[in-house]
Each structure stands twice: as C-alpha cells, then as structure tokens.
Design a protein around this motif. Structure first.
Motif, PDB file in Angstrom:
ATOM      1  N   PRO B   8       0.817  -1.215   0.000  1.00  0.00           N
ATOM      2  CA  PRO B   8       0.000   0.000   0.000  1.00  0.00           C
ATOM      3  C   PRO B   8       0.856   1.273   0.000  1.00  0.00           C
ATOM      4  N   ALA B   9       0.377   2.269  -0.739  1.00  0.00           N
ATOM      5  CA  ALA B   9       1.109   3.547  -0.770  1.00  0.00           C
ATOM      6  C   ALA B   9       0.897   4.261   0.561  1.00  0.00           C
ATOM      7  N   ILE B  10       1.925   4.944   1.037  1.00  0.00           N
ATOM      8  CA  ILE B  10       1.822   5.668   2.306  1.00  0.00           C
ATOM      9  C   ILE B  10       1.767   7.165   2.012  1.00  0.00           C
ATOM     10  N   SER B  12       1.768  10.762   3.765  1.00  0.00           N
ATOM     11  CA  SER B  12       2.095  11.345   5.072  1.00  0.00           C
ATOM     12  C   SER B  12       1.870  12.850   5.068  1.00  0.00           C
ATOM     13  N   TRP B  32      -4.342   6.212   9.610  1.00  0.00           N
ATOM     14  CA  TRP B  32      -3.474   5.523  10.572  1.00  0.00           C
ATOM     15  C   TRP B  32      -3.009   6.492  11.669  1.00  0.00           C
ATOM     16  N   ALA B  33      -3.411   6.184  12.906  1.00  0.00           N
ATOM     17  CA  ALA B  33      -2.949   7.018  14.033  1.00  0.00           C
ATOM     18  C   ALA B  33      -1.790   6.283  14.719  1.00  0.00           C
ATOM     19  N   GLY B  35      -1.953   2.835  15.355  1.00  0.00           N
ATOM     20  CA  GLY B  35      -1.923   1.533  14.682  1.00  0.00           C
ATOM     21  C   GLY B  35      -2.118   0.340  15.597  1.00  0.00           C
ATOM     22  N   THR B  36      -2.266   0.560  16.913  1.00  0.00           N
ATOM     23  CA  THR B  36      -2.353  -0.589  17.823  1.00  0.00           C
ATOM     24  C   THR B  36      -3.611  -1.419  17.556  1.00  0.00           C
ATOM     25  N   ILE B  49      -4.966  -3.155   0.797  1.00  0.00           N
ATOM     26  CA  ILE B  49      -5.524  -1.899   1.315  1.00  0.00           C
ATOM     27  C   ILE B  49      -5.694  -0.943   0.135  1.00  0.00           C
ATOM     28  N   ILE B  53      -2.498   4.105   2.692  1.00  0.00           N
ATOM     29  CA  ILE B  53      -2.632   4.486   4.105  1.00  0.00           C
ATOM     30  C   ILE B  53      -2.314   5.970   4.255  1.00  0.00           C
ATOM     31  N   ASP B  55      -0.995   8.288   6.854  1.00  0.00           N
ATOM     32  CA  ASP B  55      -0.328   8.227   8.160  1.00  0.00           C
ATOM     33  C   ASP B  55      -0.384   9.607   8.822  1.00  0.00           C
ATOM     34  N   LEU B  56      -0.999   9.663  10.009  1.00  0.00           N
ATOM     35  CA  LEU B  56      -1.145  10.945  10.710  1.00  0.00           C
ATOM     36  C   LEU B  56       0.080  11.281  11.571  1.00  0.00           C
ATOM     37  N   GLY B  57       1.076  10.420  11.536  1.00  0.00           N
ATOM     38  CA  GLY B  57       2.248  10.565  12.414  1.00  0.00           C
ATOM     39  C   GLY B  57       3.008  11.860  12.267  1.00  0.00           C
ATOM     40  N   MET B  77      -3.458  13.094  18.219  1.00  0.00           N
ATOM     41  CA  MET B  77      -2.268  12.257  18.039  1.00  0.00           C
ATOM     42  C   MET B  77      -1.346  12.262  19.263  1.00  0.00           C
TER      43      MET B  77
END
Lengths: 183, 295
Positions: B8-10, B12, B32-33, B35-36, B49, B53, B55-57, B77
């Motif tokens: 899947p492409a990420i 950010s 994606w926060a 990820g747990t 997917i 994704i 990614d909110l990181g 976050m």
C-alpha cells in the motif's frame, strides 16, 4: 517499499510491503532467531524489541514507521554490558525465564530499568503521580504495582510474579551501582 | 512470501490541508494514528488496502496539549503515555487512572487518544471516562473537497452497542476538550483485560459532586467492550439530589434497576458481566456512604 533502517547494528535496505509488521520482517526477511512468535497484535508479549532504544511490541510496528530507525533485538542486546545486570540478577535469584519468553522478559526488564534509572523524577511508570496526598510507603507499593503491570505484558506463565519482581529489584541495584561508578 | 499483494502507498500529510487533499484524492485510504488496534486485527496482514494508508504521524497540529482556565484541549495524536506525563497536574484523577489502565507503559507509548476513541467496534476505558467527564471532540468532515467542523460530546460518538457513529464520509477527530470543573468523587474500575478477555470485561466510570451531604451532578458510564456502551440518565437523575448516606435498601434497589435496564437494552451481556457491573455500581454507592459517615 524500500526501507532503510539499522537492525542489530547492520544498515539494511529492505524491500517489503509498507504495512508489514516488524515482527514478520524480523522473522521472514532478516532471519532473526530471537523472535519466535507472531501473535498478530494480540499482545502475547513475546516479540519485544528496542526501537530507537525504546521497548516496543514488534507486532504493532508497521514497516513504514521504520524509516531510518534503529532496531535492536535480543540477539544484539545480549552482547551489551546492560544485559549483564539482568543476567547477574537471574543468577543471583536462581530463576530464569523459559527459552520461549527469555528474550522478551529480559527486554521488558531492561525497559523497566531504563525507566527507573533515567526518569526517576518523572515517575511515568508508577502511579505515584496520581494522588498528591499518598505517603512514601504507598508510593513504593504503587510503583511495584506498575512494574507488575509491565511484566504481565508477557503472558508466559513460566515464572512467578514475585520472582520476577525480585529479579527487577536486584538488576536495578546492579544498574544503579554501575551508574554511580560511571559518574 | 505474499507476492500477490501490492504494497500500500503511504501518504504522510504534514498539515491538515494536506490531509484534506489526501482524503479527497484517496477516499478509500486507511487513516493511521498509532496503529495498535489496526495491527491487532486478524485480517490486518496480509491484506489488500485500497488507496493506501494516510499516516497521521507527521501531523504536528494534532500533537499539542493546551490549557486555559476552563478546559484542556488535547490533540488526537497525543499518545496515552505523553498525556499521562504532561497532564499530571492538569487532568482529573479519574482520567489518569484510566490512561494507566489502557495497557502497559510499552504499549501506552503507541496508543493515541484519537485512535483509541475511533476504534469502530470496541469501546475501551478512555471513551467511558471521557463520557463521564462530559468531554467533547472536534470532528472534521471531508466531503467533495469541502471541510466542515463541529464539536460533539464523546458520549454521542457511539451507539448503545458501542459502535462508532461517524458517518461514511472521511472524518477526522482532531482534538478533544475536557472541562476543568468536575466532581469531587471520581471512580474508575476495569475488571478483566479488555483486549485479552473482551467477553468478560466490564469498565465503569463514575463521578459525582457532594455538597453538604447531598449528591449532585452524578454521571456514570458502563462499558462492555464489544457489547454495550451504557449511560443511564434515569439512574443518574435518581441519584442526583439524594442525601448521603443512601439507605442500603435503596442502594440495593438502584443496583437491581441498573441490571434490569442493562438486560432490557443489551441482550448480549453475560450474567457474569451483569453481576460484576451491579457490584461495582453498588460498591461506589457504599463508598460514598462510608465517606459521608466518616467525615
């Protein structure tokens, strides 16, 4: 996806799916033998590694969060001086975790030792920061409770919690002594 | 090993406007926060997917904690561990206990506040306690390139079964707000591990204000992680205005009223969970009684 990271001191360029869990990367792509279980995030606690020097469950870390990261598994940790404190504590108490959970329990203890020696003033591990009116005796009891909480992250029943606590206490004494000597 | 599956492409995003663009361009993308929760799903890997994704990181706007005289605002976050450390002088005690109960320190470093509140089908301690504290959440909705923002009470984010009620369009919980006026009696209890033993777990949060031996502003929430999210306005109003100590027979009748209500509204709850909920609820009332008698 290409990911540049350092695993056990080796700079690697991995070509893996971007969402692949670190535990599977270590088992399938790196051939690490200290990770023996992939519980798919069910928190069995058997896949602990140090990611940028912080203990994490490797089954909960996706590959895309590994960019430029440093991963230390038990394989390289056991070659460090820090490991000796815990190893000596195992010997002193005569109790050692079973081979299945040895790596993870040791790394959990290491994370507790780091927390206890680095952030003594902050007390992020203990519950002491909750109530401002509790006595010192209560504080130490609550800290113990928090340590038990940490140790129970690994679900292997090979050791009694009291034995584990004893190991942590002894290892902490060795670690503090080492720090004093270092200073 | 899984050669047929495309990586899947990420995406950010670094700002909320970049997130809006990504959400518009990739409507099926997984947000994606920490990820747990996502990584603990059985079907997480290997799986396809769509749209990648988000990614909110790297969204620093969602990582702040601010406070004024009336409330604390927490970015979605912010991790449970950061909040526990940063907020030890600011946050109500019940919230600190809740954060400590979420998981061990090792996992808490990864759990984000927004991620924990936005789990679609399982309710954990944080949503229980924040409902009792009357916290609100800022929700941004992204539809056809437009963004709308509104504040919603945490208790309204879920239905009675504890399922998340955010609509089908792309939504983002950006921050939560907790008022700094709360009751002087606060309790939080979680029985059994909500992750490892979901079917037997009970989570209860309770707060009330005591003034001259009279109870007021009683709020409580009972959660059965994958079965029910229960707030009983009826029993809350019956308790508010009660004079302390409450007669033991009244305590008993109220606790059985709660059980009847839970049985009527949520068929899935087991007898063990019901009994646990009843006893916890009763213990809070007995504790209120004993504190009122000893003071």
């Amino acid at each position: 996806m290409k990911i540049e990271c350092t695993i056990d001191g080796k700079a690697l360029s991995l070509s893996v799916n971007s969402n692949k869990p670190l535990s599977l990367i270590l088992i399938e792509d790196v051939g690490n033998r200290s990770i023996i279980s992939h519980c798919k995030g069910k928190a069995c606690g058997n896949c602990i590694v140090l990611l940028n020097d912080e203990a994490v469950l490797s089954c909960l870390i996706p590959a895309f969060r590994l960019r430029d990261a440093t991963v230390k598994t038990f394989e390289s940790y056991q070659k460090t001086r820090l490991y000796r404190d815990i190893q000596r504590a195992y010997k002193a108490t005569g109790n050692t975790p079973c081979p299945n959970c040895y790596a993870s329990k040791t790394l959990i203890i290491e994370s507790i030792l780091q927390e206890a020696t680095n952030n003594r003033g902050n007390k992020t591990l203990g519950r002491a920061n909750v109530s401002r009116h509790i006595s010192n005796e209560d504080e130490s009891a609550l800290d113990k409770q928090a340590i038990v909480g940490e140790l129970s992250l690994n679900t292997c029943q090979c050791m009694d919690m009291a034995e584990m606590l004893q190991i942590v206490e002894i290892a902490l004494t060795y670690r503090r002594r080492k720090r004093v000597r270092g200073n | 090993m899984y050669e047929g599956i495309r990586s899947p492409a990420i995406h950010s995003p670094k700002t909320l406007s970049e997130f809006a663009t990504a959400a518009h361009r990739y409507p099926q993308a997984l947000v994606w926060a920490g990820g747990t929760y996502l990584m603990s799903r059985k079907d997480y890997y290997p799986s396809e997917i769509k749209d990648g994704i988000i990614d909110l990181g790297e969204l620093d706007e969602l990582k702040g904690i601010t406070r004024n005289d009336r409330f604390v605002e927490i970015g979605s976050m912010v991790t449970a561990s950061q909040l526990l450390f940063a907020g030890k002088l600011v946050l109500p005690e019940i919230l600190q206990i809740t954060l400590q109960s979420l998981a061990s320190q090792i996992v808490r470093k990864q759990i984000t506040i927004g991620g924990s509140l936005c789990i679609p089908d399982v309710r954990l301690g944080l949503s229980t306690t924040l409902a009792v504290l009357d916290a609100t959440a800022e929700i941004k909705q992204y539809q056809d390139g437009k963004v709308s923002t509104h504040w919603t009470p945490i208790s309204k984010l879920y239905n009675k079964d504890g399922k998340l009620l955010l609509g089908p369009q792309k939504t983002l919980l950006t921050r939560i707000r907790i008022g700094l006026e709360y009751g002087d009696f606060q309790r939080f209890i979680v029985v059994e591990d909500p992750i490892r033993n979901t079917n037997e777990c009970v989570i209860v949060a309770f707060q009330a204000t005591r003034a001259q031996n009279t109870l007021s502003k009683v709020q409580f929430c009972i959660t059965f992680p994958n079965k029910a999210y229960h707030i009983s306005k009826d029993i809350e109003s019956k308790l508010s205005g009660q004079t302390l100590p409450i007669h033991p027979e009244r305590v008993n009748s109220l606790s059985y009223e709660l059980v009847t209500e839970l049985r009527k509204m949520h068929g899935m709850i087991s007898d063990l969970q019901l009994e646990r909920a009843r006893r916890i609820f009763e213990s809070f009332l007995h504790e209120l009684n004993s504190e009122s008698l000893s003071s």
